[in-house]
Every structure is written in structure tokens, then in C-alpha cells.
Design an enzyme around this catalytic site. Sequence first.
Site, PDB file in Angstrom:
ATOM      1  N   GLU A  47       0.838  -1.207   0.000  1.00  0.00           N
ATOM      2  CA  GLU A  47       0.000   0.000   0.000  1.00  0.00           C
ATOM      3  C   GLU A  47       0.871   1.254   0.000  1.00  0.00           C
ATOM      4  O   GLU A  47       0.570   2.243  -0.694  1.00  0.00           O
ATOM      5  CB  GLU A  47      -0.897   0.030   1.243  1.00  0.00           C
ATOM      6  CG  GLU A  47      -1.850  -1.160   1.378  1.00  0.00           C
ATOM      7  CD  GLU A  47      -1.259  -2.293   2.227  1.00  0.00           C
ATOM      8  OE1 GLU A  47      -0.088  -2.672   1.998  1.00  0.00           O
ATOM      9  OE2 GLU A  47      -1.965  -2.806   3.102  1.00  0.00           O
ATOM     10  N   CYS A  70      -2.825  -3.109   7.085  1.00  0.00           N
ATOM     11  CA  CYS A  70      -2.489  -3.410   8.479  1.00  0.00           C
ATOM     12  C   CYS A  70      -2.751  -2.203   9.377  1.00  0.00           C
ATOM     13  O   CYS A  70      -2.678  -1.054   8.968  1.00  0.00           O
ATOM     14  CB  CYS A  70      -1.038  -3.856   8.597  1.00  0.00           C
ATOM     15  SG  CYS A  70       0.169  -2.568   8.253  1.00  0.00           S
ATOM     16  N   SER A 162      17.127 -42.543  -5.321  1.00  0.00           N
ATOM     17  CA  SER A 162      15.945 -42.024  -6.009  1.00  0.00           C
ATOM     18  C   SER A 162      16.262 -40.915  -6.990  1.00  0.00           C
ATOM     19  O   SER A 162      15.358 -40.323  -7.558  1.00  0.00           O
ATOM     20  CB  SER A 162      14.946 -41.507  -4.978  1.00  0.00           C
ATOM     21  OG  SER A 162      15.479 -40.389  -4.314  1.00  0.00           O
ATOM     22  N   ARG A 178      10.055 -25.278  -4.940  1.00  0.00           N
ATOM     23  CA  ARG A 178      10.996 -25.093  -3.831  1.00  0.00           C
ATOM     24  C   ARG A 178      11.189 -23.619  -3.537  1.00  0.00           C
ATOM     25  O   ARG A 178      11.237 -23.198  -2.386  1.00  0.00           O
ATOM     26  CB  ARG A 178      12.369 -25.658  -4.198  1.00  0.00           C
ATOM     27  CG  ARG A 178      12.680 -26.980  -3.599  1.00  0.00           C
ATOM     28  CD  ARG A 178      14.128 -27.362  -3.897  1.00  0.00           C
ATOM     29  NE  ARG A 178      14.241 -28.812  -3.808  1.00  0.00           N
ATOM     30  CZ  ARG A 178      15.335 -29.492  -4.083  1.00  0.00           C
ATOM     31  NH1 ARG A 178      16.423 -28.847  -4.494  1.00  0.00           N
ATOM     32  NH2 ARG A 178      15.368 -30.798  -3.960  1.00  0.00           N
ATOM     33  N   LEU A 198      19.219 -29.801  -1.402  1.00  0.00           N
ATOM     34  CA  LEU A 198      17.909 -29.166  -1.162  1.00  0.00           C
ATOM     35  C   LEU A 198      17.955 -27.645  -1.260  1.00  0.00           C
ATOM     36  O   LEU A 198      17.257 -26.949  -0.542  1.00  0.00           O
ATOM     37  CB  LEU A 198      17.294 -29.627   0.166  1.00  0.00           C
ATOM     38  CG  LEU A 198      16.927 -31.109   0.224  1.00  0.00           C
ATOM     39  CD1 LEU A 198      16.168 -31.412   1.526  1.00  0.00           C
ATOM     40  CD2 LEU A 198      16.085 -31.549  -0.962  1.00  0.00           C
ATOM     41  N   GLU A 278      10.256 -33.206   0.812  1.00  0.00           N
ATOM     42  CA  GLU A 278      10.904 -33.992  -0.240  1.00  0.00           C
ATOM     43  C   GLU A 278      11.626 -35.140   0.443  1.00  0.00           C
ATOM     44  O   GLU A 278      12.831 -35.101   0.645  1.00  0.00           O
ATOM     45  CB  GLU A 278      11.882 -33.122  -1.042  1.00  0.00           C
ATOM     46  CG  GLU A 278      11.200 -31.959  -1.728  1.00  0.00           C
ATOM     47  CD  GLU A 278      12.023 -31.365  -2.864  1.00  0.00           C
ATOM     48  OE1 GLU A 278      12.924 -32.060  -3.392  1.00  0.00           O
ATOM     49  OE2 GLU A 278      11.762 -30.201  -3.216  1.00  0.00           O
ATOM     50  N   LEU A 283       9.224 -41.401   5.959  1.00  0.00           N
ATOM     51  CA  LEU A 283       8.833 -40.115   6.557  1.00  0.00           C
ATOM     52  C   LEU A 283       7.532 -39.609   5.929  1.00  0.00           C
ATOM     53  O   LEU A 283       6.655 -39.091   6.626  1.00  0.00           O
ATOM     54  CB  LEU A 283       9.958 -39.083   6.401  1.00  0.00           C
ATOM     55  CG  LEU A 283       9.676 -37.699   6.999  1.00  0.00           C
ATOM     56  CD1 LEU A 283       9.308 -37.781   8.485  1.00  0.00           C
ATOM     57  CD2 LEU A 283      10.883 -36.771   6.817  1.00  0.00           C
TER      58      LEU A 283
HETATM   59  C1  AOF Z   1       3.428  -7.200   4.380  1.00  0.00           C
HETATM   60  N1  AOF Z   1       3.313  -6.567   3.198  1.00  0.00           N
HETATM   61  O1  AOF Z   1       2.214  -5.320   1.793  1.00  0.00           O
HETATM   62  C2  AOF Z   1       1.161  -5.902   3.802  1.00  0.00           C
HETATM   63  C3  AOF Z   1       1.266  -6.613   5.035  1.00  0.00           C
HETATM   64  O2  AOF Z   1       6.196  -6.512  10.360  1.00  0.00           O
HETATM   65  P1  AOF Z   1       5.638  -5.847   9.163  1.00  0.00           P
HETATM   66  O3  AOF Z   1       5.566  -4.365   9.303  1.00  0.00           O
HETATM   67  O4  AOF Z   1       6.359  -6.239   7.907  1.00  0.00           O
HETATM   68  O5  AOF Z   1       4.112  -6.316   9.032  1.00  0.00           O
HETATM   69  C4  AOF Z   1       3.774  -7.575   8.561  1.00  0.00           C
HETATM   70  C5  AOF Z   1       2.265  -7.782   8.621  1.00  0.00           C
HETATM   71  O6  AOF Z   1       1.566  -6.704   8.012  1.00  0.00           O
HETATM   72  C6  AOF Z   1       1.818  -9.013   7.874  1.00  0.00           C
HETATM   73  O7  AOF Z   1       1.896 -10.159   8.680  1.00  0.00           O
HETATM   74  C7  AOF Z   1       0.388  -8.693   7.482  1.00  0.00           C
HETATM   75  O8  AOF Z   1      -0.475  -9.062   8.545  1.00  0.00           O
HETATM   76  C8  AOF Z   1       0.368  -7.167   7.364  1.00  0.00           C
HETATM   77  N2  AOF Z   1       0.262  -6.659   5.943  1.00  0.00           N
HETATM   78  N3  AOF Z   1       2.432  -7.237   5.262  1.00  0.00           N
HETATM   79  O9  AOF Z   1       4.458  -7.782   4.641  1.00  0.00           O
HETATM   80  C9  AOF Z   1       2.238  -5.895   2.877  1.00  0.00           C
HETATM   81  N4  AOF Z   1       0.055  -5.230   3.482  1.00  0.00           N
HETATM   82 ZN    ZN Z   2       0.779  -2.582   6.085  1.00  0.00          ZN
END
Ligand code: AOF
Ligand code: ZN
Length: 345
Positions: A47, A70, A162, A178, A198, A278, A283
Site C-alpha cells: 500500500e 495493516c 531415487s 521449492r 535441497l 521432499e 517419513l
Molecule cells: C506485508 N506486506 O504489503 C502488507 C502486510 O512486520 P511488518 O511491518 O512487515 O508487518 C507484517 C504484517 O503486516 C503481515 O503479517 C500482514 O499481517 C500485514 N500486511 N504485510 O508484509 C504488505 N500489506
Molecule cells: Zn501494512
Amino acid sequence: MMARALALAQKGLFTSTPNPRVGCVLAQGESVVGEGWHEKAGGPHAEVVAIDKAGSRAAGATMYVNLEPCSHQGRTPPCVDFIKKNKINRVIAAMLDPNPQAAHGGAQLAAAGIGFEHGLMADEAKELNIGFVSRMTRGRPWVRMKIAATLDGRTALADGRSQWITGAEARKDGHRWRARACAILTGIGTVKADDPRLTVRDVATSRQPLRVVVDSRLEIPEKAKILEGGNTLIFCGVENARKLNAEVVTLPNKNNKVELPRMLEELARRGVNELQVEAGFRLNGSLAREGCVDEFLVYLNPSFLGDEAQGMLALSGISSLEQKIKTRITSLDRIGDDIRILARL
Ligand code: AOF
Ligand code: ZN
């Protein structure tokens, strides 16, 4: 606009972990005035990038973003505050944020008089962040078990070797899966038989996934390739003072093997959203029996190895057809000379 936001989010497929993949579009009517995506944890949220790009044209715009903005001060300041400050008119999110620390940004926007809606392309949004959603809502990663097998479902010779059941294109495809995983899990049997690295190869990425080994008795050879370069975590079932080029976590179950569901919780605690398994049939079978698999990524090579070779899953105790493990095929493709099936439990 939301499809574009999701396509932008996809650019963070290999890098955003442990954070979600997020993309954002700012529009004034039909025209896009700013775009952004989240590259990696600690960096600006999608954003903020989009608003910065839009500059003075952000005011009055409609924001399309695949995750609710957020509300929290994390590694970066709350997006909600930046959205208010820049006078965005309306925010449309594909889904609410399942992260309790960051959630309720939408309600805060609404309280500030900014229109907030959610649910547009919600299925696609949840799919893109399936691991993040899993970690936030279940406290465990999304577990994808990769299996390369012959048409008769054989994954290795009787001695466990394998390497190279499938062709080069399928192997490359496996590396793309991966690359998006936060961690790759294998067992000591595979380490001894194949000595795999890996790591992600053949795919451009700036991040290597964490490598995880289930090694109940801590028998891993010091020279195992998986220990090269660090970034390896070993789960075992016995206290041990061995010094290895890896972190060792002891999580025993009552048989002094690794308590697999708790291992998943521990990986989630360390920020693992998507875990790619993998491993060999033993397992694999233990994980399946203990409810630790969410989907299978199966590559089938049109060849046969016969009944003496190893299968996919060691599942003892299935005595009636009702007990079979049922899945639903979510995708089916030809990759080179092989077939790729994604099947979900
Ligand atoms: C992101 N990228 O574009 C948006 C997120 O610790 P921070 O500041 O990086 O916040 C991470 C949290 O923010 C993430 O777990 C999610 O809930 C919210 N939104 N996070 O990394 C973004 N919009
Ligand atoms: Zn955010």
C-alpha cells in the site's frame, strides 16, 4: 484492478516470506495512478509503495489490495495511518488479514470515514497466501508433499536411491515450487541415500529456503551436503551433544522419534508459511498418518520400476478400502515427458 493487484502480489512469491504476498493498485476511475507490491519483510508494504508512486494523485483514489491494510506498528508503521493521511477515498481488499496483530485495519478505515469493502477475488487471494493463512489460523505451515514417481508409483530403488526418476523439465518445475517454499523438509533416510543439497537451483531467486531434516537419532554425517552453507535445522528425538553446522531441536515423541505435529508448530513459530516435503516413503507415511500433509505435488514419469522398488507412502494398517486416503485433484499438467498432479486432502 484486483486481478492486477494479485498479479503484483505474485511478484513476491519467492521473497516475501514470512510476510504475505501483497499487491496494491490505486485507481482514479478507470486509470491506474499507482501500483506496488511487497518484496520482503522489513521493506515497505504494498500500500505504501503504491501511494508513494501515485504522489498527489493518491488523494481521492480507490485502493485495490489483496489483503486488508495493516493496523499495527510492525517492522514498518501502520498502513491504515498512511492511507488516511493521503486521503484515499475507498479501500477494497480481497480478504481480511488473518494476522491478529495487524487485523482490523478495515474497521479503522471505516471509522475514519473511508469506504472499506472486502471479499473481491477472495478465493484467489487466499490461495496465493495459503501458507500465511495456515500459519496465522492453524499455527502450522501449509504442507505440500512433493513426490516424483514412476507410473507404478515407485519413488526409489529398494536401497533408497531415487535421484532422477523424472525428466529435466519436471525437476526444474520442482525447483520453482521449492523457491516459493519457506522451508524444505527431508528425512535422514534420503540424506544417507541421496545426499541432497535441497537448495533452489535453475530458478532466479534471491532467497534460499530453510532446510529441515528429521533425524530421530541424530545420525546425520558431518559431511552431508545439506549442512553446507548453514541455514539447516535438524529435528531429533534424543538429547545429544554433537556439534554440527546446523541448529538441532530435540522434540521426542513417546518412541523417541520426532513429534511431527509439534515440529510443524515449531516451524510456524519460526515463520514458515509453506513447507515442501521432499522425503522418502517412510517419513512421507509418518507425516500422512499423523495428519501433517495438506497437499501432494506428484510428478509421474511414464516408466515402471516394479514391486521391489519403494513406494510413495508407508501406510501400515489399511485393511479396508474405506480407510484409503482420499484426495481431490486441483490441477493436472504435462511437464515435459512427465505428468504433474496437485491433489489436496
Ligand atoms: C506485508 N506486506 O504489503 C502488507 C502486510 O512486520 P511488518 O511491518 O512487515 O508487518 C507484517 C504484517 O503486516 C503481515 O503479517 C500482514 O499481517 C500485514 N500486511 N504485510 O508484509 C504488505 N500489506
Ligand atoms: Zn501494512
